[in-house]
Design an enzyme around this catalytic site. Structure first.
Site, mmCIF file in Angstrom:
data_model
loop_
_atom_site.group_PDB
_atom_site.id
_atom_site.type_symbol
_atom_site.label_atom_id
_atom_site.label_comp_id
_atom_site.label_asym_id
_atom_site.label_seq_id
_atom_site.Cartn_x
_atom_site.Cartn_y
_atom_site.Cartn_z
ATOM 1 N N ASN A 253 5.908 2.630 8.313
ATOM 2 C CA ASN A 253 4.931 1.818 7.585
ATOM 3 C C ASN A 253 3.861 2.797 7.120
ATOM 4 O OD1 ASN A 253 2.926 0.201 6.610
ATOM 5 N ND2 ASN A 253 2.957 -1.256 8.322
ATOM 6 N N ALA B 16 -1.702 2.367 3.712
ATOM 7 C CA ALA B 16 -2.317 2.636 2.398
ATOM 8 C C ALA B 16 -1.657 3.817 1.690
ATOM 9 C CB ALA B 16 -3.813 2.885 2.571
ATOM 10 N N ARG C 35 0.007 -9.733 -2.848
ATOM 11 C CA ARG C 35 -1.387 -9.292 -2.709
ATOM 12 C C ARG C 35 -1.879 -8.618 -4.004
ATOM 13 N NH1 ARG C 35 -2.036 -6.181 2.741
ATOM 14 N NH2 ARG C 35 -4.214 -6.555 2.209
HETATM 15 C C1 DQA Z 1 0.469 -2.489 4.942
HETATM 16 C C2 DQA Z 1 0.155 -2.904 3.489
HETATM 17 C C3 DQA Z 1 -0.652 -1.829 2.792
HETATM 18 O O1 DQA Z 1 -0.926 -2.224 1.443
HETATM 19 C C4 DQA Z 1 -1.972 -1.630 3.495
HETATM 20 O O2 DQA Z 1 -2.711 -0.584 2.888
HETATM 21 C C5 DQA Z 1 -1.830 -1.415 4.967
HETATM 22 C C6 DQA Z 1 -0.785 -2.130 5.700
HETATM 23 C C7 DQA Z 1 1.179 -3.614 5.736
HETATM 24 O O3 DQA Z 1 1.723 -3.295 6.789
HETATM 25 O O4 DQA Z 1 1.160 -4.766 5.320
HETATM 26 O O5 DQA Z 1 -2.629 -0.722 5.571
HETATM 27 O O6 DQA Z 1 1.348 -1.364 4.909
#
Ligand code: DQA
Length: 141
Positions: free
Chosen positions: A74, A77, A107
């Site tokens: 993950n 950002a 989003r």
């Molecule tokens: C994220 C989604 C990203 O856009 C965001 O910047 C995050 C978390 C998520 O797990 O939903 O920090 O990766």
């Protein structure tokens, strides 16, 4: 047969899960998510290493030294900004699944762009912590 080795990478601000925008990311902390992942890994009989960093350079360096069969990342950002992490992932040629806790497509517009999706085996977005477990089950096969 040797156990499969699976690497989990959590990007910036995910250390704040549980407190951070709970209406978007839920109330489960990163420690709790890691416990769920570890529990699933035990059931699947795979070996895990789990890493979180808020630093792009640390994530790049971590990726360079990985010795695993599969990666679940993950990039948080950095998903939307980091050519450096994309190049590191592409450079080590390890298959990976991109996971997002929230549904990034529901989003802001800037979250719909990812530097990872086109080279990922799959993208899971919006299943909360379950997304990591689904990715792990696939990776274990
Ligand atoms: C994220 C989604 C990203 O856009 C965001 O910047 C995050 C978390 C998520 O797990 O939903 O920090 O990766």
């Amino acid at each position: 047969m040797a156990k499969k080795q699976i690497s989990i990478i959590h990007g910036p601000n995910l250390n704040l899960l549980g407190q951070r925008e709970p209406e978007v990311y839920g109330k489960t902390s990163l420690a709790e998510i890691n416990e769920l992942i570890q529990g699933e890994a035990n059931k699947l009989n795979v070996t895990l290493d789990i890493f979180q960093s808020n630093s792009e350079a640390e994530i790049v360096n971590h990726i360079h030294q990985l010795k695993a069969d599969f990666m679940i990342i993950n990039p948080a950002a950095f998903t939307h900004t980091s050519v450096a992490i994309r190049d590191a992932v592409a450079g080590i040629k390890m298959p990976f699944i991109e996971v997002h806790i929230s549904n990034v497509f529901a989003r802001e517009t800037f979250r719909k762009e990812s530097f990872f999706s086109d080279i990922a085996v799959a993208v899971i977005s919006g299943l909360g912590a379950e997304g990591y477990l689904a990715a792990l089950r696939f990776a274990a096969k």
